[in-house]
Structure formats: structure tokens, C-alpha cells
Design an enzyme around this catalytic site. Structure first.
Site, PDB file in Angstrom:
ATOM      1  N   LYS A 176       0.867  -1.194   0.000  1.00 14.07           N
ATOM      2  CA  LYS A 176       0.000   0.000   0.000  1.00 14.07           C
ATOM      3  C   LYS A 176       0.889   1.223   0.000  1.00 14.07           C
ATOM      4  O   LYS A 176       2.004   1.184   0.531  1.00 14.07           O
ATOM      5  CB  LYS A 176      -0.874   0.018   1.259  1.00 14.07           C
ATOM      6  CG  LYS A 176      -2.105   0.886   1.133  1.00 14.07           C
ATOM      7  CD  LYS A 176      -3.262   0.105   0.518  1.00 14.07           C
ATOM      8  CE  LYS A 176      -4.468   0.940   0.231  1.00 14.07           C
ATOM      9  NZ  LYS A 176      -5.616   0.102  -0.175  1.00 14.07           N
ATOM     10  N   ASP A 230      -7.071   4.227  -4.505  1.00 10.80           N
ATOM     11  CA  ASP A 230      -7.727   4.083  -3.193  1.00 10.80           C
ATOM     12  C   ASP A 230      -8.345   5.458  -2.914  1.00 10.80           C
ATOM     13  O   ASP A 230      -8.565   6.240  -3.861  1.00 10.80           O
ATOM     14  CB  ASP A 230      -6.720   3.662  -2.113  1.00 10.80           C
ATOM     15  CG  ASP A 230      -7.384   3.196  -0.822  1.00 10.80           C
ATOM     16  OD1 ASP A 230      -7.845   2.046  -0.771  1.00 10.80           O
ATOM     17  OD2 ASP A 230      -7.486   3.987   0.146  1.00 10.80           O
TER      18      ASP A 230
HETATM   19  P1  NDP Z   1     -12.978   7.730  -2.815  1.00  7.46           P
HETATM   20  O1  NDP Z   1     -11.905   8.712  -2.605  1.00  7.46           O
HETATM   21  O2  NDP Z   1     -13.536   7.528  -4.182  1.00  7.46           O
HETATM   22  O3  NDP Z   1     -14.207   8.026  -1.851  1.00  7.46           O
HETATM   23  C1  NDP Z   1     -14.029   8.072  -0.481  1.00  7.46           C
HETATM   24  C2  NDP Z   1     -15.343   8.446   0.169  1.00  7.46           C
HETATM   25  O4  NDP Z   1     -15.229   8.263   1.579  1.00  7.46           O
HETATM   26  C3  NDP Z   1     -15.712   9.890  -0.046  1.00  7.46           C
HETATM   27  O5  NDP Z   1     -17.096  10.018  -0.043  1.00  7.46           O
HETATM   28  C4  NDP Z   1     -15.090  10.560   1.173  1.00  7.46           C
HETATM   29  O6  NDP Z   1     -15.703  11.786   1.545  1.00  7.46           O
HETATM   30  C5  NDP Z   1     -15.350   9.529   2.235  1.00  7.46           C
HETATM   31  N1  NDP Z   1     -14.318   9.659   3.273  1.00  7.46           N
HETATM   32  C6  NDP Z   1     -12.980   9.570   3.118  1.00  7.46           C
HETATM   33  N2  NDP Z   1     -12.355   9.793   4.266  1.00  7.46           N
HETATM   34  C7  NDP Z   1     -13.329  10.037   5.167  1.00  7.46           C
HETATM   35  C8  NDP Z   1     -13.309  10.332   6.531  1.00  7.46           C
HETATM   36  N3  NDP Z   1     -12.154  10.440   7.208  1.00  7.46           N
HETATM   37  N4  NDP Z   1     -14.510  10.502   7.160  1.00  7.46           N
HETATM   38  C9  NDP Z   1     -15.684  10.403   6.460  1.00  7.46           C
HETATM   39  N5  NDP Z   1     -15.755  10.130   5.153  1.00  7.46           N
HETATM   40  C10 NDP Z   1     -14.588   9.945   4.520  1.00  7.46           C
HETATM   41  O7  NDP Z   1     -12.395   6.344  -2.255  1.00  7.46           O
HETATM   42  P2  NDP Z   1     -12.905   4.855  -2.508  1.00  7.46           P
HETATM   43  O8  NDP Z   1     -14.362   4.832  -2.728  1.00  7.46           O
HETATM   44  O9  NDP Z   1     -12.014   4.254  -3.515  1.00  7.46           O
HETATM   45  O10 NDP Z   1     -12.549   4.162  -1.118  1.00  7.46           O
HETATM   46  C11 NDP Z   1     -13.499   4.026  -0.059  1.00  7.46           C
HETATM   47  C12 NDP Z   1     -13.063   2.912   0.867  1.00  7.46           C
HETATM   48  O11 NDP Z   1     -12.998   1.669   0.128  1.00  7.46           O
HETATM   49  C13 NDP Z   1     -11.688   3.076   1.508  1.00  7.46           C
HETATM   50  O12 NDP Z   1     -11.697   2.468   2.791  1.00  7.46           O
HETATM   51  C14 NDP Z   1     -10.786   2.253   0.587  1.00  7.46           C
HETATM   52  O13 NDP Z   1      -9.616   1.837   1.240  1.00  7.46           O
HETATM   53  C15 NDP Z   1     -11.704   1.088   0.283  1.00  7.46           C
HETATM   54  N6  NDP Z   1     -11.402   0.289  -0.902  1.00  7.46           N
HETATM   55  C16 NDP Z   1     -11.263   0.878  -2.124  1.00  7.46           C
HETATM   56  C17 NDP Z   1     -11.027   0.097  -3.234  1.00  7.46           C
HETATM   57  C18 NDP Z   1     -10.956   0.654  -4.603  1.00  7.46           C
HETATM   58  O14 NDP Z   1     -10.835  -0.134  -5.545  1.00  7.46           O
HETATM   59  N7  NDP Z   1     -11.054   1.953  -4.805  1.00  7.46           N
HETATM   60  C19 NDP Z   1     -10.827  -1.361  -3.115  1.00  7.46           C
HETATM   61  C20 NDP Z   1     -11.070  -1.872  -1.782  1.00  7.46           C
HETATM   62  C21 NDP Z   1     -11.321  -1.057  -0.742  1.00  7.46           C
HETATM   63  P3  NDP Z   1     -14.903  13.161   1.326  1.00  7.46           P
HETATM   64  O15 NDP Z   1     -15.081  13.473  -0.121  1.00  7.46           O
HETATM   65  O16 NDP Z   1     -15.555  14.126   2.240  1.00  7.46           O
HETATM   66  O17 NDP Z   1     -13.473  12.897   1.685  1.00  7.46           O
HETATM   67  O1  2IT Z   2      -7.904  -1.664  -0.766  1.00  9.17           O
HETATM   68  C1  2IT Z   2      -7.839  -2.149  -1.910  1.00  9.17           C
HETATM   69  O2  2IT Z   2      -7.967  -3.364  -2.114  1.00  9.17           O
HETATM   70  C2  2IT Z   2      -7.614  -1.232  -3.041  1.00  9.17           C
HETATM   71  N1  2IT Z   2      -7.539  -0.030  -2.833  1.00  9.17           N
HETATM   72  C3  2IT Z   2      -7.438  -1.778  -4.427  1.00  9.17           C
HETATM   73  C4  2IT Z   2      -6.058  -2.307  -4.620  1.00  9.17           C
HETATM   74  C5  2IT Z   2      -5.717  -2.718  -6.032  1.00  9.17           C
HETATM   75  O3  2IT Z   2      -4.531  -3.011  -6.222  1.00  9.17           O
HETATM   76  O4  2IT Z   2      -6.571  -2.761  -6.908  1.00  9.17           O
END
Ligand code: NDP
Ligand code: 2IT
Length: 446
Positions: A126, A166
Site C-alpha cells: 500500500k 484508493d
Molecule cells: P474515494 O476517494 O472515491 O471516496 C471516499 C469516500 O469516503 C468519499 O465520499 C469521502 O468523503 C469519504 N471519506 C474519506 N475519508 C473520510 C473520513 N475520514 N470521514 C468520512 N468520510 C470519509 O475512495 P474509494 O471509494 O475508492 O474508497 C473508499 C473505501 O474503500 C476506503 O476504505 C478504501 O480503502 C476502500 N477500498 C477501495 C477500493 C478501490 O478499488 N477503490 C478497493 C477496496 C477497498 P470526502 O469526499 O468528504 O473525503
Molecule cells: O484496498 C484495496 O484493495 C484497493 N484499494 C485496491 C487495490 C488494487 O490493487 O486494486
């Protein structure tokens, strides 16, 4: 040898002071695998436990960039190369002001088990930066991404370490980073995933985490002869994972009533239907606005500033924002209001005391390392397609994603069954651990 998980974890805390999120992630895994570890002398002789919590390599670097006013800015960059026993390091990059070593070590540690659960050959890593993309211009984002990659590029590569997105890193940022990677290394290889379709990306990668999380929830409900059809669903976040989770829940007949961001929550009792979701896609991905705009746009929708969604009555909760967003009290409220299925799209969104509440009440509860693995699994498919130099169809990728989510569910059942109850926490931790630990034993003391 340690006499208890507690003793082991005390030592982890002494060795890694102040890294609270990392302690939390390690504690959960160690508690699950302890009985197996006690039984298997091979693991003890190879000292797997002390090795698996120690990153193989941690890289930190300075990123200097210039904002639109010509001011010179400095951020800190990281890449944690946690474990490569079963494949090249693989895991996302996060840009958020809260990023620090503890957050990235917890995420890299979780990634090792998650990637193992996918059945694909990917180790865990990461990275990220404390850079805050909010309020930055397009040109500032591009300059930052380029400067981040100028340093990171020497540590990654398609057979070494393959980053992806992420929080704060989506298709736009991957594009700018890939452009700089290609310029410096002079090679067009699959060193990043989450690329756009016309330059090496995979169909369904943007959708994969949300779709996969929903498929996983459907599998969990199946164990109780139930489905998502007609269920009231609360979702947090409004980014990549949340958006595509809404999309798939709608397709499977559920009714999503909440979304959120770090400022507050919207509640739409009529449901966030596909037309309203189209507004959210545009708001978040193009206008880069705040979720409160939703309540201004749609009659009957309410906005609760500073609140999370967990006070809203629902049957299924899908946290898709960030770590530790469900407290013990939130978990109690959810259960009290009749929520009986919690499937984590985010990484470690439930505080340990909240997890206890879910387990004590024997509701369906699945941790992120199992339920959100569809994103990285589809990154694995992107790597395969890059190596083959061809692209699979949408249907083919979606079908493979569905099969992987089903197989992760089966692994959780295999290792987590406890009488009539499925403990998905134990199932995911043990199922993910065994493959990596066995590979480490096979490869000797390195
Ligand atoms: P994005 O940046 O697209 O969206 C994040 C969302 O979460 C936004 O709505 C953001 O709001 C909110 N958020 C972030 N930080 C906080 C906080 N401290 N408190 C409240 N709300 C918060 O990210 P993703 O959708 O990609 O990721 C969301 C989650 O999913 C994370 O935990 C990530 O690690 C996990 N994840 C992502 C993957 C991927 O493929 N993208 C794969 C697996 C897991 P704001 O705009 O206000 O910051
Ligand atoms: O938390 C996760 O699994 C991710 N942000 C995606 C990682 C990836 O390599 O696609």
C-alpha cells in the site's frame, strides 16, 4: 514463543509505538489465527507471526511540487511493500491528509490477506501521501501526481509492485501517474492498475469493488435463505466504492436510502434510484462537489450535517467510506434498528468494539478484507490482460469477479463455521493466512 495473543500484541505495540490502526489490524488477525498457529509447528519454527507483521520494505520520500500561485509545497510519500510470498506487491495508493505510517501499514497488512483470499498470485502493499486533493486545481493534481511518480517509479514495476487507486486516487490520478512512469521508464507495461480502457485498463475495474461487495452481501444473505431484494440499505461514502455499490444493489432489487461524505449524510426515504445515482456520479466525479447537493436537488431527501448514516433504520449496512467509521454505539444502534447484515466495502470501517457487537448479536458481518476484495481481484484481471496483450469482455470480467467473490465466501465459510453461525472474521483471517504462511515456509527463512 508467546503464551497468548495479548503478549504478542503487547510486543507489537512496543516495537511500533503510536501506530494505533496497525495495532488494531494485527490484533484482529492474530486473535483469529492463534489456535491454528499453536497447532502447527511448521509455522512456529519458521517464526511466521513475527515475520508476517514486519513489512519487507518501507519506502518514504519527499514530494516537492509547485501550486498555481507558484508557491513550493512539500508532502510525504510512502510505499509499504508488506509481503511478496505469493506474488508481486499489489495494493492501492491513498491521497488524504490523514495518511501516515500507521494507516498505510494497516492497509498493507490487510491487503496481504485480502489478496491471498482472491486466489490470484498477488502479494500485499500500500502507498500514498498526506497530500489533500480537495480544492486543488486540475493542474495542481497533475503536477503532484507527476512528482509523486518521479520518486515512486524506481520502486515499482509489473513484476515487482503494482499500485492502483484508493481514497483520493481514481482514474484521473492513475492517468497522470502512468504518464510519468512511462516517460521515465520508457516502457509500456502494466505497472499500475485502474488504467483507462483505451490504454491498458480493464472493463469493470472501476465498478469492481462495489459490485464485488454487493455480490458478497448477496452470498451472505443466501446462507439465511434471503436476498437483497426489497431490503432497505444504508451506504456510507459517496466515492468510487459507494457509487458502484448503490448501482449493484439497485440492480438486485434493494433500496439504498443513504450516502455520505466527511461533512455529513443524505437520507432519501424514496431510494437512490438509477436517475438519482447518475446525478451523484456527475456531482462527485466531474463537478467534484459535496453530497449535501443531493438533498437540495431531490424532494424528500434530507441532509444531516456532521452525521454518519448509522442512525437511519436499515436492514443491510454497507460502509464504503473509511476506517473506523462505525463505532461501538453505531453498531448497537444498527442492531437495535433491525440491521442484520453488515458487509464492508471500506477497509476496517468498524471499530473493534463494534465488531464485538455484531458477533455477539450473531448478525451477518463480513470484514473488508473478504467483502471488498473484488477491486483488487479485478486489478489482478487487468494484470493478466496486460500480460496477454488482449482484453476480456465486460461479461467475462464480471463473471470472473462474481466467481471470485463466491469463492472468497466459500473460504470464509470453510474456516469460519462455528456451529450454525459463520464467523466471517475468523474465516477471512485464517483463509487468507494459510496460503501466505505456507508459501513463506516453502521459501525458507528470508
Ligand atoms: P474515494 O476517494 O472515491 O471516496 C471516499 C469516500 O469516503 C468519499 O465520499 C469521502 O468523503 C469519504 N471519506 C474519506 N475519508 C473520510 C473520513 N475520514 N470521514 C468520512 N468520510 C470519509 O475512495 P474509494 O471509494 O475508492 O474508497 C473508499 C473505501 O474503500 C476506503 O476504505 C478504501 O480503502 C476502500 N477500498 C477501495 C477500493 C478501490 O478499488 N477503490 C478497493 C477496496 C477497498 P470526502 O469526499 O468528504 O473525503
Ligand atoms: O484496498 C484495496 O484493495 C484497493 N484499494 C485496491 C487495490 C488494487 O490493487 O486494486
Amino acid at each position: 514463543m508467546y503464551s497468548s495473543p495479548r503478549e504478542f500484541i503487547e510486543n507489537v505495540k512496543i516495537k511500533n509505538p503510536e501506530q494505533f490502526e496497525f495495532h488494531q489490524a494485527v490484533t484482529e488477525v492474530v486473535e483469529s489465527i492463534w489456535p491454528l498457529y499453536q497447532k502447527d509447528l511448521r509455522y512456529q519454527e519458521a517464526n511466521i507471526l513475527e515475520r508476517i507483521i514486519e513489512p519487507e520494505r518501507m519506502i518514504t520520500f519527499r514530494i516537492t511540487w509547485t501550486n498555481d500561485k507558484g508557491q513550493v509545497k512539500v508532502n510525504r510519500g510512502y510505499r509499504i511493500q508488506m509481503n511478496s510470498a505469493i506474488g508481486p506487491y499489489k495494493g492501492g495508493i491513498r491521497f488524504h491528509p490523514t495518511v501516515n505510517l500507521s494507516i498505510l501499514k494497516f492497509l498493507a497488512f490487510e491487503q496481504v490477506f485480502k489478496n491471498s483470499l482472491t486466489t490470484l498470485p498477488m502479494g500485499g502493499g500500500k502507498g500514498g501521501s498526506d497530500f489533500d486533493p480537495k480544492g486543488k486545481s486540475e493542474a495542481e493534481i497533475m503536477r503532484f501526481c507527476q512528482n509523486f511518480m518521479i520518486e515512486l517509479q524506481r520502486h515499482i514495476g509489473s513484476n515487482t509492485d503494482v499500485p492502483a487507486g484508493d481514497i483520493g486516487v481514481g482514474g484521473r490520478e492513475i492517468g497522470y501517474m502512468y504518464g510519468m512512469y512511462k516517460k521515465i521508464r520508457n516502457e509500456f507495461t502494466g505497472a499500475l492498475t485502474g488504467k483507462a480502457l483505451n490504454w491498458g485498463g480493464s472493463l469493470i475495474r472501476p465498478e469492481a469493488t462495489g459490485y464485488g461487495c454487493t455480490y458478497f452481501a448477496e452470498e451472505m444473505l443466501k446462507t439465511r435463505n434471503d436476498t437483497l431484494k426489497g431490503k432497505i440499505v444504508a451506504i456510507s461514502g459517496s466515492g468510487n466504492v459507494a457509487q458502484h455499490t448503490v448501482e449493484k444493489v439497485n440492480q438486485l432489487g434493494g433500496k439504498v436510502v443513504t450516502l455520505s461524505d466527511s461533512d455529513g449524510t443524505i437520507y432519501d426515504k424514496n431510494g437512490i434510484d438509477p436517475d438519482k445515482l447518475a446525478f451523484v456520479f456527475d456531482l462527485k466525479n466531474h463537478k467534484r462537489g459535496r453530497i449535501k447537493e443531493y438533498a437540495k436537488k431531490f424532494n424528500g431527501a434530507e441532509y444531516f450535517a456532521g452525521k454518519r448514516p448509522w442512525g437511519i433504520k436499515c436492514q443491510v449496512a454497507l460502509p464504503c467510506a473509511t476506517q473506523n467509521e462505525i463505532s461501538c454505539e453505531d453498531a448497537e444502534t444498527l442492531v437495535k434498528n433491525g440491521c442484520f447484515c453488515v458487509t464492508e466495502g471500506a477497509n476496517m470501517p468498524t471499530e473493534p468494539k463494534g465488531v464485538e457487537v455484531f458477533l455477539k448479536n450473531k448478525i451477518l458481518y463480513a470484514p473488508g478484507k473478504a467483502a471488498n476484495a473484488g477491486g483488487v481481484a479485478t486489478s489482478g484481471f487487468e494484470m493478466s490482460q496486460n500480460s496477454l496483450r488482449l482484453s476480456w469482455t465486460r461479461e467475462e470480467v464480471d463473471q470472473r469477479l462474481y466467481c471470485i467473490m463466491k469463492s472468497i465466501h466459500a473460504t470464509c465459510v470453510k474456516y469460519g463455521r462455528d456451529g450454525d453461525f459463520i464467523n466471517y472474521v475468523n474465516g477471512a483471517n485464517i483463509g487468507g493466512f494459510v496460503k501466505v504462511a505456507d508459501a513463506m515456509v516453502d521459501q525458507g527463512a528470508i
